[in-house]
Design a protein around this motif. Structure first.
Motif, PDB file in Angstrom:
ATOM      1  N   LYS A 183       0.853  -1.192   0.000  1.00  0.00           N
ATOM      2  CA  LYS A 183       0.000   0.000   0.000  1.00  0.00           C
ATOM      3  C   LYS A 183       0.889   1.242   0.000  1.00  0.00           C
ATOM      4  O   LYS A 183       1.795   1.377   0.826  1.00  0.00           O
ATOM      5  CB  LYS A 183      -0.910   0.003   1.230  1.00  0.00           C
ATOM      6  N   ILE A 184       0.633   2.147  -0.956  1.00  0.00           N
ATOM      7  CA  ILE A 184       1.522   3.280  -1.182  1.00  0.00           C
ATOM      8  C   ILE A 184       0.745   4.588  -1.074  1.00  0.00           C
ATOM      9  O   ILE A 184      -0.319   4.735  -1.681  1.00  0.00           O
ATOM     10  CB  ILE A 184       2.183   3.193  -2.572  1.00  0.00           C
ATOM     11  N   LEU A 185       1.284   5.537  -0.324  1.00  0.00           N
ATOM     12  CA  LEU A 185       0.716   6.879  -0.249  1.00  0.00           C
ATOM     13  C   LEU A 185       1.297   7.722  -1.374  1.00  0.00           C
ATOM     14  O   LEU A 185       2.522   7.829  -1.510  1.00  0.00           O
ATOM     15  CB  LEU A 185       1.055   7.521   1.099  1.00  0.00           C
ATOM     16  N   LEU A 186       0.437   8.323  -2.178  1.00  0.00           N
ATOM     17  CA  LEU A 186       0.885   9.076  -3.347  1.00  0.00           C
ATOM     18  C   LEU A 186       0.236  10.462  -3.373  1.00  0.00           C
ATOM     19  O   LEU A 186      -0.798  10.684  -2.751  1.00  0.00           O
ATOM     20  CB  LEU A 186       0.518   8.316  -4.632  1.00  0.00           C
ATOM     21  N   PRO A 187       0.837  11.384  -4.112  1.00  0.00           N
ATOM     22  CA  PRO A 187       0.263  12.738  -4.187  1.00  0.00           C
ATOM     23  C   PRO A 187      -1.020  12.762  -4.998  1.00  0.00           C
ATOM     24  O   PRO A 187      -1.258  11.898  -5.842  1.00  0.00           O
ATOM     25  CB  PRO A 187       1.368  13.535  -4.896  1.00  0.00           C
ATOM     26  N   ASP A 188      -1.831  13.754  -4.751  1.00  0.00           N
ATOM     27  CA  ASP A 188      -3.054  13.974  -5.516  1.00  0.00           C
ATOM     28  C   ASP A 188      -3.042  15.439  -5.956  1.00  0.00           C
ATOM     29  O   ASP A 188      -3.601  16.311  -5.299  1.00  0.00           O
ATOM     30  CB  ASP A 188      -4.273  13.661  -4.646  1.00  0.00           C
ATOM     31  N   LEU A 189      -2.342  15.684  -7.065  1.00  0.00           N
ATOM     32  CA  LEU A 189      -2.090  17.056  -7.492  1.00  0.00           C
ATOM     33  C   LEU A 189      -3.031  17.477  -8.615  1.00  0.00           C
ATOM     34  O   LEU A 189      -3.298  16.717  -9.530  1.00  0.00           O
ATOM     35  CB  LEU A 189      -0.641  17.191  -7.973  1.00  0.00           C
ATOM     36  N   ASP A 190      -3.492  18.713  -8.548  1.00  0.00           N
ATOM     37  CA  ASP A 190      -4.318  19.315  -9.595  1.00  0.00           C
ATOM     38  C   ASP A 190      -3.495  20.415 -10.261  1.00  0.00           C
ATOM     39  O   ASP A 190      -3.097  21.383  -9.600  1.00  0.00           O
ATOM     40  CB  ASP A 190      -5.583  19.906  -8.991  1.00  0.00           C
ATOM     41  N   PRO A 191      -3.207  20.292 -11.567  1.00  0.00           N
ATOM     42  CA  PRO A 191      -2.397  21.322 -12.242  1.00  0.00           C
ATOM     43  C   PRO A 191      -2.941  22.731 -12.072  1.00  0.00           C
ATOM     44  O   PRO A 191      -2.166  23.702 -12.075  1.00  0.00           O
ATOM     45  CB  PRO A 191      -2.438  20.887 -13.711  1.00  0.00           C
TER      46      PRO A 191
END
Length: 220
Positions: free
Chosen positions: A10-18
């Motif tokens: 299980k990996i925590l990843l970014p949630d980016l909006d340009p």
């Protein structure tokens, strides 16, 4: 942040909006909350640069040199790191997709919550690369690379091409290899202690054991 799961990892990843990021083209002394698209930084020399909460798409960092510093909370897509040298860099909570690391050299790199998806690491060298959290490679090409003295326990190498990859003195206990091509993988068998395999991979593992033990198989 978002969470993705690869097998049991299980990996925590970014949630980016340009739309929430500042468009920039210059690395300057680092990046924070930036959106960089199509920038060419070929051959750039970076020292203690920190890139945080940024999105890099279609960039060119080939033949670059990066010493110390970090990537944190970043989303990197279709970026070229071919021939780059990364030394002492920390990569945490990053998704790196569709990118090329052909012939790259990663030394003393520290990984935590990192997903490499659809990336090329052919002829790449990993030396003393360490996973201190969840790490997964999915649909990656790792052919003819060399990994030495790496500590990557419990990582996922799912649906990857490992032909010609050479593992020396690596700690990969509990690695998830399901779906990956094992034929041609060069490694002492104890590097794969506790590995998870699919049933259809057993013939390749058997051949690796025959080769490693220099067994003679005869039918008479």
């Amino acid at each position: 942040m978002r969470t993705t799961t690869v097998g049991d990892v299980k990996i925590l990843l970014p949630d980016l909006d340009p739309e929430d990021l500042d468009r920039v083209t210059d690395l300057a002394d680092g990046l924070t909350e930036a959106f960089v698209e199509g920038a060419s930084w070929r051959g750039v020399q970076l020292e203690d640069h920190r890139i945080r909460s940024s999105l890099i798409a279609g960039g060119d960092l080939s033949e670059s040199t990066w010493e110390a510093g970090s990537l944190y909370g970043c989303d990197i897509t279709r970026t070229d790191f071919s021939g780059a040298a990364l030394t002492g860099v920390t990569i945490e909570r990053c998704a790196i997709t569709g990118s090329r690391f052909t012939g790259a050299r990663l030394t003393d790199v520290r990984l935590k919550d990192v997903l490499f998806d659809g990336c090329r690491f052919d002829y790449a060298t990993f030396q003393r690369v360490t996973a201190v959290g969840s790490v997964a490679f999915t649909d990656c090409t790792l052919t003819h690379g060399t990994w030495s003295t790496c500590r990557l326990p419990g990582i996922a190498l799912r649906s990857c091409d490992l032909a010609g990859l050479e593992l020396g003195s690596c700690h990969l206990d509990g690695v998830d290899l399901r779906g990956s091509r094992l034929r041609g993988l060069k490694t002492p068998l104890d590097n794969l202690s506790g590995a998870t395999l699919a049933e259809n991979q057993l013939p390749d593992l058997t051949q690796m054991a025959v080769d490693a033990l220099k067994l003679t198989v005869r039918n008479d």
